[in-house]
Design an enzyme around this catalytic site. Structure first.
Site, PDB file in Angstrom:
ATOM      1  N   GLU A 158       0.824  -1.204   0.000  1.00  0.00           N
ATOM      2  CA  GLU A 158       0.000   0.000   0.000  1.00  0.00           C
ATOM      3  C   GLU A 158       0.862   1.260   0.000  1.00  0.00           C
ATOM      4  O   GLU A 158       0.567   2.229  -0.704  1.00  0.00           O
ATOM      5  CB  GLU A 158      -0.941  -0.007   1.204  1.00  0.00           C
ATOM      6  CG  GLU A 158      -2.165  -0.881   1.023  1.00  0.00           C
ATOM      7  CD  GLU A 158      -3.123  -0.337  -0.032  1.00  0.00           C
ATOM      8  OE1 GLU A 158      -3.032   0.850  -0.397  1.00  0.00           O
ATOM      9  OE2 GLU A 158      -3.972  -1.118  -0.501  1.00  0.00           O
ATOM     10  N   GLU A 161       2.288   1.647  -3.494  1.00  0.00           N
ATOM     11  CA  GLU A 161       1.297   2.056  -4.487  1.00  0.00           C
ATOM     12  C   GLU A 161       0.938   3.535  -4.352  1.00  0.00           C
ATOM     13  O   GLU A 161       0.798   4.235  -5.349  1.00  0.00           O
ATOM     14  CB  GLU A 161       0.031   1.202  -4.342  1.00  0.00           C
ATOM     15  CG  GLU A 161       0.188  -0.229  -4.817  1.00  0.00           C
ATOM     16  CD  GLU A 161      -1.071  -1.047  -4.618  1.00  0.00           C
ATOM     17  OE1 GLU A 161      -1.080  -2.219  -5.050  1.00  0.00           O
ATOM     18  OE2 GLU A 161      -2.047  -0.534  -4.034  1.00  0.00           O
ATOM     19  N   GLU A 162       0.779   4.014  -3.123  1.00  0.00           N
ATOM     20  CA  GLU A 162       0.307   5.380  -2.928  1.00  0.00           C
ATOM     21  C   GLU A 162       1.408   6.424  -3.056  1.00  0.00           C
ATOM     22  O   GLU A 162       1.141   7.556  -3.443  1.00  0.00           O
ATOM     23  CB  GLU A 162      -0.365   5.511  -1.557  1.00  0.00           C
ATOM     24  CG  GLU A 162      -1.665   4.728  -1.452  1.00  0.00           C
ATOM     25  CD  GLU A 162      -2.459   5.055  -0.207  1.00  0.00           C
ATOM     26  OE1 GLU A 162      -1.990   5.905   0.610  1.00  0.00           O
ATOM     27  OE2 GLU A 162      -3.544   4.483  -0.020  1.00  0.00           O
TER      28      GLU A 162
END
Length: 273
Positions: A158, A161-162
């Site tokens: 996560e 990805e961010e």
């Protein structure tokens, strides 16, 4: 084959292919198209046989391309247990009385990623969607853990990805539970500490409005942050007075797969000294 009574006439009917489960029941996985009336007869005959064998629960997995067959199963007393993108699972209980079949999954799992660099800056984002959209709030990266994914792996993914930041998972600091989060389901949120391995941010264009390394004091000064007890955990962690739960590899019952036990191994080791 099984004999069933059809319109006052005994007929030989082919049975559904099934396998026994571990709890005295059977599992049927449909794969071939068939006439709805034919399926209804096969199902009725199969239930009669399973009842005579003392079977308990019946599971029928219907792929999406055969979903028309669900109508006949529902008329026999089957109910919807759960659905995935490519199939529907139906359930049925043969014995008299209340069933003891396990319920559908009741919780989703998500992570909150606490990432601090050696300048006392934390990795924060502003979201393009969700309840924080347009509020100006800077928050830690968050997201859902995928099916079959470990919490530690989900947190690393996560963050990547961010923000495009590579990290090393350190430990779970805390977790909390919320209810009716998504279509009546509950949620388990794991607050995770990660160590940054890279520092150049590239925000995820589809979901993230902005991302930055924010000084710790500026982050905790936000009214949004001050409302939550988690900030006390973050402060204690920075002062090295609080220790969370790192992932410790453990034996898995599935060959070739990793499993982790999250616990305070530091205090456990010191207690044995």
């Amino acid at each position: 084959m099984e004999q069933v009574l059809v319109e006052n006439e005994v007929q030989q009917v082919k049975l559904l292919d099934s396998v026994n489960d571990d709890h005295g029941g059977v599992i049927v996985e449909l794969s071939e198209a068939m006439d709805l009336k034919v399926f209804a007869l096969m199902l009725k005959a199969s239930i009669a046989l399973w009842r005579s064998q003392g079977k308990r629960g019946v599971w029928i997995k219907i792929p999406i391309e055969l979903i028309n067959l669900a109508e006949a199963a529902v008329k026999e007393g089957f109910w919807f247990h759960h659905a995935e993108p490519k199939y529907l699972m139906l359930a049925f209980w043969i014995p008299e009385g209340a069933h003891t079949l396990p319920a559908n999954a009741s919780h989703c799992v998500s992570i909150v990623a606490f990432v601090m660099n050696n300048k006392r800056e934390v990795l924060v984002v502003q979201e393009k969607c969700g309840k924080f959209r347009g509020t100006g709030i800077w928050k830690f990266p968050t997201g859902g853990v995928d099916e079959g994914e470990d919490i530690c792996a989900g947190a690393i993914r996560e963050v990547k990805e961010e923000t495009a930041i590579d990290t090393e998972f350190v430990e779970v600091l805390a977790f909390w539970q919320s209810h009716k989060s998504f279509f009546e389901k509950s949620n388990l949120h794991f607050v995770c500490m990660l160590r940054p391995l890279s520092f150049d941010i590239q925000k995820q264009e589809s979901e993230i409005e902005d991302a930055q390394w924010m000084p710790w004091d500026d982050y905790v000064a936000q009214p949004f942050v001050q409302k939550y007890e988690l900030v006390d955990i973050y402060r204690a962690k920075e002062d090295e007075t609080y220790f969370g739960f790192p992932p410790v590899p453990m034996a898995s019952k599935h060959p070739g797969q990793k499993s982790y036990l999250y616990f305070n191994d530091r205090d456990l080791k010191s207690s044995k000294v």
